[in-house]
Design an enzyme around this catalytic site. Sequence first.
Site, PDB file in Angstrom:
ATOM      1  N   GLN A   1      48.974  30.888  58.382  1.00  0.00           N
ATOM      2  CA  GLN A   1      47.567  30.461  58.362  1.00  0.00           C
ATOM      3  C   GLN A   1      47.077  30.427  56.920  1.00  0.00           C
ATOM      4  O   GLN A   1      45.969  29.994  56.651  1.00  0.00           O
ATOM      5  CB  GLN A   1      46.710  31.463  59.148  1.00  0.00           C
ATOM      6  CG  GLN A   1      47.047  31.545  60.610  1.00  0.00           C
ATOM      7  CD  GLN A   1      46.418  32.785  61.246  1.00  0.00           C
ATOM      8  OE1 GLN A   1      45.286  32.745  61.705  1.00  0.00           O
ATOM      9  NE2 GLN A   1      47.136  33.883  61.272  1.00  0.00           N
TER      10      GLN A   1
ATOM     11  N   ASP B   1      47.363  29.790  50.483  1.00  0.00           N
ATOM     12  CA  ASP B   1      47.563  30.183  49.084  1.00  0.00           C
ATOM     13  C   ASP B   1      48.853  29.697  48.439  1.00  0.00           C
ATOM     14  O   ASP B   1      49.002  29.748  47.211  1.00  0.00           O
ATOM     15  CB  ASP B   1      47.428  31.717  48.939  1.00  0.00           C
ATOM     16  CG  ASP B   1      48.404  32.512  49.823  1.00  0.00           C
ATOM     17  OD1 ASP B   1      49.504  32.011  50.095  1.00  0.00           O
ATOM     18  OD2 ASP B   1      48.043  33.641  50.220  1.00  0.00           O
TER      19      ASP B   1
ATOM     20  N   HIS C   1      46.803  25.911  58.440  1.00  0.00           N
ATOM     21  CA  HIS C   1      45.423  25.673  58.011  1.00  0.00           C
ATOM     22  C   HIS C   1      45.346  24.863  56.723  1.00  0.00           C
ATOM     23  O   HIS C   1      44.312  24.857  56.054  1.00  0.00           O
ATOM     24  CB  HIS C   1      44.680  27.015  57.848  1.00  0.00           C
ATOM     25  CG  HIS C   1      44.397  27.692  59.158  1.00  0.00           C
ATOM     26  ND1 HIS C   1      43.990  28.995  59.272  1.00  0.00           N
ATOM     27  CD2 HIS C   1      44.461  27.220  60.432  1.00  0.00           C
ATOM     28  CE1 HIS C   1      43.811  29.303  60.549  1.00  0.00           C
ATOM     29  NE2 HIS C   1      44.102  28.250  61.275  1.00  0.00           N
TER      30      HIS C   1
ATOM     31  N   CYS D   1      40.890  12.322  50.353  1.00  0.00           N
ATOM     32  CA  CYS D   1      39.714  11.531  49.984  1.00  0.00           C
ATOM     33  C   CYS D   1      38.909  11.213  51.254  1.00  0.00           C
ATOM     34  O   CYS D   1      39.463  10.757  52.249  1.00  0.00           O
ATOM     35  CB  CYS D   1      40.148  10.238  49.289  1.00  0.00           C
ATOM     36  SG  CYS D   1      38.736   9.176  48.961  1.00  0.00           S
TER      37      CYS D   1
ATOM     38  N   CYS E   1      39.056   6.837  51.194  1.00  0.00           N
ATOM     39  CA  CYS E   1      40.318   6.112  51.459  1.00  0.00           C
ATOM     40  C   CYS E   1      41.316   6.951  52.261  1.00  0.00           C
ATOM     41  O   CYS E   1      42.363   6.448  52.641  1.00  0.00           O
ATOM     42  CB  CYS E   1      40.940   5.596  50.166  1.00  0.00           C
ATOM     43  SG  CYS E   1      41.643   6.866  49.112  1.00  0.00           S
TER      44      CYS E   1
ATOM     45  N   CYS F   1      38.218  10.993  43.928  1.00  0.00           N
ATOM     46  CA  CYS F   1      39.537  10.397  44.173  1.00  0.00           C
ATOM     47  C   CYS F   1      39.948   9.521  42.989  1.00  0.00           C
ATOM     48  O   CYS F   1      39.155   8.694  42.527  1.00  0.00           O
ATOM     49  CB  CYS F   1      39.450   9.564  45.452  1.00  0.00           C
ATOM     50  SG  CYS F   1      40.943   8.663  45.856  1.00  0.00           S
TER      51      CYS F   1
ATOM     52  N   CYS G   1      40.065   5.660  44.452  1.00  0.00           N
ATOM     53  CA  CYS G   1      38.881   4.880  44.851  1.00  0.00           C
ATOM     54  C   CYS G   1      37.553   5.524  44.437  1.00  0.00           C
ATOM     55  O   CYS G   1      36.491   5.022  44.800  1.00  0.00           O
ATOM     56  CB  CYS G   1      38.898   4.666  46.361  1.00  0.00           C
ATOM     57  SG  CYS G   1      38.454   6.152  47.276  1.00  0.00           S
TER      58      CYS G   1
ATOM     59  N   GLY H   1      50.246  40.544  59.440  1.00  0.00           N
ATOM     60  CA  GLY H   1      49.006  40.522  58.652  1.00  0.00           C
ATOM     61  C   GLY H   1      47.960  39.543  59.130  1.00  0.00           C
ATOM     62  O   GLY H   1      47.322  38.877  58.305  1.00  0.00           O
TER      63      GLY H   1
ATOM     64  N   SER I   1      44.614  39.149  62.042  1.00  0.00           N
ATOM     65  CA  SER I   1      43.781  39.809  63.053  1.00  0.00           C
ATOM     66  C   SER I   1      43.889  39.099  64.404  1.00  0.00           C
ATOM     67  O   SER I   1      43.392  39.592  65.401  1.00  0.00           O
ATOM     68  CB  SER I   1      42.323  39.805  62.586  1.00  0.00           C
ATOM     69  OG  SER I   1      41.888  38.478  62.375  1.00  0.00           O
TER      70      SER I   1
HETATM   71  P1  OAD Z   1      41.816  38.475  58.730  1.00  0.00           P
HETATM   72  O1  OAD Z   1      41.044  38.926  57.541  1.00  0.00           O
HETATM   73  O2  OAD Z   1      41.067  38.152  59.961  1.00  0.00           O
HETATM   74  O3  OAD Z   1      42.897  39.600  59.101  1.00  0.00           O
HETATM   75  C1  OAD Z   1      43.735  40.172  58.130  1.00  0.00           C
HETATM   76  C2  OAD Z   1      44.690  41.095  58.838  1.00  0.00           C
HETATM   77  O4  OAD Z   1      45.628  41.597  57.888  1.00  0.00           O
HETATM   78  C3  OAD Z   1      44.005  42.333  59.455  1.00  0.00           C
HETATM   79  O5  OAD Z   1      44.476  42.491  60.794  1.00  0.00           O
HETATM   80  C4  OAD Z   1      44.458  43.479  58.553  1.00  0.00           C
HETATM   81  O6  OAD Z   1      44.549  44.698  59.257  1.00  0.00           O
HETATM   82  C5  OAD Z   1      45.801  42.986  58.094  1.00  0.00           C
HETATM   83  N1  OAD Z   1      46.274  43.537  56.807  1.00  0.00           N
HETATM   84  C6  OAD Z   1      45.558  43.796  55.691  1.00  0.00           C
HETATM   85  N2  OAD Z   1      46.347  44.221  54.687  1.00  0.00           N
HETATM   86  C7  OAD Z   1      47.610  44.209  55.183  1.00  0.00           C
HETATM   87  C8  OAD Z   1      48.892  44.523  54.629  1.00  0.00           C
HETATM   88  N3  OAD Z   1      49.045  44.931  53.366  1.00  0.00           N
HETATM   89  N4  OAD Z   1      49.982  44.378  55.425  1.00  0.00           N
HETATM   90  C9  OAD Z   1      49.846  43.980  56.732  1.00  0.00           C
HETATM   91  N5  OAD Z   1      48.674  43.677  57.286  1.00  0.00           N
HETATM   92  C10 OAD Z   1      47.575  43.777  56.537  1.00  0.00           C
HETATM   93  O7  OAD Z   1      42.714  37.262  58.246  1.00  0.00           O
HETATM   94  P2  OAD Z   1      43.555  36.206  59.111  1.00  0.00           P
HETATM   95  O8  OAD Z   1      44.002  36.783  60.399  1.00  0.00           O
HETATM   96  O9  OAD Z   1      44.569  35.633  58.209  1.00  0.00           O
HETATM   97  O10 OAD Z   1      40.867  30.469  58.515  1.00  0.00           O
HETATM   98  O11 OAD Z   1      42.441  35.120  59.392  1.00  0.00           O
HETATM   99  C11 OAD Z   1      42.778  33.975  60.115  1.00  0.00           C
HETATM  100  C12 OAD Z   1      41.975  32.814  59.644  1.00  0.00           C
HETATM  101  O12 OAD Z   1      40.585  33.172  59.617  1.00  0.00           O
HETATM  102  C13 OAD Z   1      42.250  32.380  58.214  1.00  0.00           C
HETATM  103  O13 OAD Z   1      43.338  31.510  58.121  1.00  0.00           O
HETATM  104  C14 OAD Z   1      40.970  31.717  57.813  1.00  0.00           C
HETATM  105  C15 OAD Z   1      40.031  32.766  58.342  1.00  0.00           C
HETATM  106  O14 OAD Z   1      38.732  32.421  58.518  1.00  0.00           O
HETATM  107  C16 OAD Z   1      40.074  29.493  58.063  1.00  0.00           C
HETATM  108  O15 OAD Z   1      39.451  29.575  57.017  1.00  0.00           O
HETATM  109  C17 OAD Z   1      40.033  28.300  58.947  1.00  0.00           C
END
Ligand code: OAD
Length: 248
Positions: A104, A107, A122, A130, A133, A151, A154, A190, A192
């Site tokens: 997801q 980076d 994501h 753009c 275009c 862009c 264009c 890593g 949620s």
């Molecule tokens: P979250 O911030 O919701 O969750 C991060 C997770 O990583 C949590 O469950 C933490 O406990 C865990 N965590 C933190 N440090 C860690 C470590 N060192 N090792 C292992 N786990 C660790 O982030 P995402 O689940 O990535 O989407 O969020 C999902 C999506 O929501 C993202 O892609 C983004 C966001 O809004 C968009 O922007 C569309």
Amino acid sequence: MKNLRNAIKNKGKIKKITVLTGSGISAESGIATFRDHDGLWETYKVEDVATPEGFFKNPELVWQFYDRRRQEIKKACPNRGHYALAELEEAADLHNITFNLCTQNIDGLHRKAGSKNILELHGSLWKVICMDCKKHSLSEETPIKDIPPKCSFCSGLLRPDVVWFGEALHQDALEKAYAAMECDILLVIGTSLLVYPVAYFPFFALKNKAIVAEINVKETSCSDYFIFVKGKAGEILDNIVQLIREFM
Ligand code: OAD
């Protein structure tokens, strides 16, 4: 870890491995997660910087947010967790095991660490589209001189090539992700698991009889369904990769 070892042992030959990562894997590279304490969504409003409506209302603000993230992330290096997954892929290739890494994260750190078969669900911080275009292109200028950027074909307004809230995942990515979930073992690292449709993926893998191991510093609302391995990705993924390699 013992539960995971037993599950893999009972599974027999591993033919397909899939990994699903979220921002937690990059936390030890110094990149903020979204929903943890001090996470990005504590400082910024999702609707302002991560929705199409926010972008139409104020593209400058959205680009300032992404430009700041690009500047931070450009300086960041992959950590042991990213490298362990790249090594797992290399080992899988050597043993003719199918390997997919679905992330997801936008980076680009998995690629920097050497992972190859990556599905960026994501999108990417380093790609733009753009609005006029519809051309997709790479974009590495950091910091961006003229915000919002235009862009080069264009002069239309560019937007980050990322999936925002309220937008669907690209059909192609969705299909590949569901296909990847038909695997023998899925590592969920890593995340949620609060954002859909990605949060469904591990359940789809479970339905297909995969071993689902969740690696996280704390339990999520889904942990009861999986084999939960508590710890920082950068500290425990080496051991998990080692364990899987024993059964290749
Ligand atoms: P979250 O911030 O919701 O969750 C991060 C997770 O990583 C949590 O469950 C933490 O406990 C865990 N965590 C933190 N440090 C860690 C470590 N060192 N090792 C292992 N786990 C660790 O982030 P995402 O689940 O990535 O989407 O969020 C999902 C999506 O929501 C993202 O892609 C983004 C966001 O809004 C968009 O922007 C569309």
